[in-house]
Design a protein around this motif. Sequence first.
Motif, short mmCIF file in Angstrom:
data_model
loop_
_atom_site.label_atom_id
_atom_site.label_comp_id
_atom_site.label_asym_id
_atom_site.label_seq_id
_atom_site.Cartn_x
_atom_site.Cartn_y
_atom_site.Cartn_z
N PRO A 124 0.83 -1.22 0.00
CA PRO A 124 0.00 0.00 0.00
C PRO A 124 0.86 1.26 0.00
O PRO A 124 1.97 1.28 0.53
CB PRO A 124 -0.81 -0.14 1.30
N VAL A 125 0.32 2.31 -0.59
CA VAL A 125 0.99 3.61 -0.66
C VAL A 125 0.08 4.65 -0.02
O VAL A 125 -1.13 4.68 -0.29
CB VAL A 125 1.31 3.99 -2.12
N SER A 126 0.66 5.49 0.82
CA SER A 126 -0.17 6.47 1.52
C SER A 126 -0.74 7.49 0.55
O SER A 126 -0.15 7.80 -0.49
CB SER A 126 0.67 7.19 2.59
N ALA A 127 -1.92 8.01 0.90
CA ALA A 127 -2.57 8.99 0.04
C ALA A 127 -1.74 10.26 -0.10
O ALA A 127 -1.69 10.87 -1.17
CB ALA A 127 -3.95 9.32 0.60
N LEU A 128 -1.05 10.63 0.96
CA LEU A 128 -0.21 11.82 0.90
C LEU A 128 0.94 11.64 -0.09
O LEU A 128 1.26 12.53 -0.87
CB LEU A 128 0.33 12.14 2.30
N ASP A 129 1.57 10.46 -0.09
CA ASP A 129 2.66 10.20 -1.03
C ASP A 129 2.15 10.19 -2.46
O ASP A 129 2.85 10.64 -3.38
CB ASP A 129 3.33 8.87 -0.70
N ILE A 130 0.94 9.70 -2.67
CA ILE A 130 0.37 9.70 -4.02
C ILE A 130 0.13 11.14 -4.49
O ILE A 130 0.43 11.50 -5.63
CB ILE A 130 -0.93 8.88 -4.04
N VAL A 131 -0.39 11.97 -3.61
CA VAL A 131 -0.61 13.37 -3.96
C VAL A 131 0.70 14.07 -4.28
O VAL A 131 0.83 14.80 -5.27
CB VAL A 131 -1.36 14.09 -2.81
N ARG A 132 1.73 13.83 -3.46
CA ARG A 132 3.03 14.46 -3.72
C ARG A 132 3.63 13.98 -5.03
O ARG A 132 4.21 14.76 -5.80
CB ARG A 132 3.98 14.15 -2.57
N ALA A 133 3.51 12.69 -5.31
CA ALA A 133 4.03 12.16 -6.57
C ALA A 133 3.30 12.78 -7.75
O ALA A 133 3.91 13.07 -8.79
CB ALA A 133 3.90 10.64 -6.59
N ALA A 134 1.99 12.99 -7.64
CA ALA A 134 1.23 13.61 -8.73
C ALA A 134 1.67 15.05 -8.95
O ALA A 134 1.81 15.50 -10.09
CB ALA A 134 -0.27 13.54 -8.41
N ILE A 135 1.87 15.78 -7.87
CA ILE A 135 2.31 17.17 -7.99
C ILE A 135 3.69 17.24 -8.64
O ILE A 135 3.98 18.15 -9.43
CB ILE A 135 2.31 17.85 -6.60
N ALA A 136 4.55 16.29 -8.33
CA ALA A 136 5.91 16.29 -8.89
C ALA A 136 5.91 16.10 -10.40
O ALA A 136 6.90 16.40 -11.05
CB ALA A 136 6.75 15.20 -8.23
N GLU A 137 4.82 15.59 -10.98
CA GLU A 137 4.75 15.38 -12.41
C GLU A 137 4.11 16.55 -13.16
O GLU A 137 3.80 16.44 -14.34
CB GLU A 137 3.96 14.10 -12.71
N VAL A 138 3.94 17.67 -12.47
CA VAL A 138 3.31 18.85 -13.07
C VAL A 138 4.37 19.92 -13.25
O VAL A 138 5.26 20.09 -12.40
CB VAL A 138 2.15 19.35 -12.17
N GLU A 139 4.28 20.66 -14.36
CA GLU A 139 5.30 21.67 -14.66
C GLU A 139 5.34 22.77 -13.59
O GLU A 139 6.39 23.07 -13.06
CB GLU A 139 5.03 22.26 -16.04
N ASP A 140 4.18 23.35 -13.25
CA ASP A 140 4.13 24.43 -12.26
C ASP A 140 3.88 23.87 -10.86
O ASP A 140 2.95 24.27 -10.16
CB ASP A 140 3.04 25.43 -12.63
N TYR A 141 4.73 22.91 -10.43
CA TYR A 141 4.52 22.30 -9.13
C TYR A 141 4.72 23.29 -7.99
O TYR A 141 4.21 23.10 -6.89
CB TYR A 141 5.46 21.10 -8.94
N THR A 142 5.48 24.38 -8.26
CA THR A 142 5.74 25.36 -7.20
C THR A 142 4.48 26.12 -6.79
O THR A 142 4.45 26.72 -5.72
CB THR A 142 6.81 26.36 -7.66
N ARG A 143 3.44 26.09 -7.64
CA ARG A 143 2.20 26.80 -7.31
C ARG A 143 1.24 25.95 -6.49
O ARG A 143 0.20 26.44 -6.06
CB ARG A 143 1.49 27.23 -8.61
N VAL A 144 1.59 24.70 -6.31
CA VAL A 144 0.66 23.78 -5.66
C VAL A 144 1.05 23.61 -4.20
O VAL A 144 2.21 23.40 -3.86
CB VAL A 144 0.69 22.40 -6.36
N SER A 145 0.06 23.72 -3.33
CA SER A 145 0.28 23.51 -1.91
C SER A 145 -0.67 22.41 -1.42
O SER A 145 -1.79 22.27 -1.90
CB SER A 145 0.03 24.80 -1.11
#
Length: 685
Positions: free
Chosen positions: A462-483
């Motif tokens: 299993p993978v934690s929901a928080l880690d999945i969210v962080r991994a998704a944000i890391a695949e976005v160009e403007d990740y610096t805008r995401v909190s």
Amino acid sequence: MLLLPLLSLSALWGFVLNLTVGDGRALSQANTLYETIGVTSTDLGTQLQAERARSAMAVTTRKLTEDLGEQRARTDRSVTAFHKAVTKAGDAVGTDLRGSLDALGAELGRLSGIRADIDGGQSSRLGAINEYNRVLDSLLHLYDHLSTVPDLPIFQQASALQTMGSAREIIARENALVSAALVDRTMTDAEVAAFAEYVSARVFLHARARSALDATLRVPYDKLFGGPEFASYALAEGRIVATGAPPDDGRRWTETLAEVSTELDRIGVASNEILAARSADVASSVHTRIAIAGGVGLLAVVASIIISVRFGRRLSGELAGLRSAALDLAQARLPSIVERLRAGEEVDVRAEAPPINVSGSTEIVDVARSFGTVQRTAVQAAVGQANLRRGVAQVFLNLARRKQGLLHRQLTLLDGMQRRTHDPDSLEELFRLDHLTTRMRRHAEGLIILSGAAPGRVWRRPVSALDIVRAAIAEVEDYTRVSVDTMPPGAVDGTAAADLTHLLAELVENATIYSPPDTAIEVRGDTVSNGYAIEIEDRGLGLTTDEYAAYNKLLTDPPEFDLADSDRLGLFVVARLAERHGIQVMMRASPFGGTLAIVLIPRKLLAEAEQPPPQPRPLAVVNGEFHAGLPRRVRQANLAPQLKAPEPEPPVSEERSPEEARDLFSAFQRGTRRAREESNDEGEA
């Protein structure tokens, strides 16, 4: 009219004959290469491995033994025999193989210098091992170009066995390093790092080879890898990496490694014998095809000429009547019928396209009936369109798989470059290129999903929901805008973790694209009665009520993908992933302006996390500031808990020196490399 088919048939016969003879020539060349280069290169590899082990021992003890001298003599004799075999192979050596032979010859020419450095005390233990490793790497590269069997399944199995052989060489490297370290009971940091790389490479090669082997060839390896001897060996590997010291029981290490190596060699010999038997069957089949193409094909050509001349004159008159009737059907009636069928009209085929009435020979009547059959094929126009769509989807899938493989290789190259780079500016550029490649890989996976296939990345745990969210944000160009706001504990089944990451990444990217660049994107989650909900909220202009209704309908009941509607490609991917796992996705207007996307993960996809997830930290630039030209990021923030490094993280200071920034990115790329290796292992599992 008859001359052209006869010429075409003769040309086809010559082409097929040339292909089959070419296969026979390839088999002959493969046999020549095996009897010359293949046999001698195998002995050469064995002698080089033995000399490497004895040289590592000599560097440790600082004693040049008679045994080492005898081994060097055996290696020299093997090198001489190998060069003679290359000369004997002659024209069987192709262009690709010639390049590999030249590279290996250059490495073998360095043996005298390697030995001189060892004898003069100028080489360290690890340095001497690495020098021999370079020579053996060239030999393994030669093996990759040595197999030229004109049969794809056999070639694939031969490549898989060659991968097993490469893993066997890695085990020999481990043995050379550890056996020498057992003499003085010490291992340097560099040696421990090298041993850890050996272990990772060995695990990767074994996993890749096992996945490529068929059931017959894989069973013996599965039995060995699941046995107690190999488990003891793998446990010893882990202890050496963890403790940074050779095993306490050196005798046990030697005995266990000897048992594993012997069994691997035995299985390799047996597997090669099985593959050789299959190759013999292929050779028999090739010889049969040569006989058919050469003898029977020639007879068929001659018979065709005789029959054509005999019936040519009679058929020419009958064909004239058929020609007029066929032209009327092809140019007038049939196009009209097909067009009406495409428009969805009901067409009485019997009334609109009656059979063609002609007289003459049986052949002419059969052709007339064939033209009548053509009329009925118009009814299947809709089926043809569906087949066309499936064909396009298969093209997407093939192209995406190839792109996915290339991007994986590119990520591997970037990892290597990051390991060798310590300049902060260079690390920043490499990091940006790594991030761009990761996004490209997601786009390739989107094509795979639209084609109806699975991307292939799967986790066993299993993978934690928080880690999945962080991994998704890391695949976005403007990740610096995401909190990321505070998220309660929750974990997702590993089989759905990769798809959920992709789904969230598409939604987050849409939020960044369709909102002003100076606004923030908020991601939050919460446990609800029906599962786990994740919300993505932007500050864009929002959509109309009708647009929200249309998008929600697409997300709830995804239609067949329309090539003309490529503007909503990301939403099609989200809809396909949501449908695959029963995830509910909906979009609505945000009370603060913009759009709020809600993702409801059902309870059947939730699992117990192996450890409580850490409190979230923002994946963004802090106060708009940069340190040494690099954006501040949380180390290993996007890795699953089971992939994170065990050592504690140092606190992040407000200001870092260039040296601290270099260390930060070095730690980041090490964590990324471990995550990718774990991802590859679990994806292939």
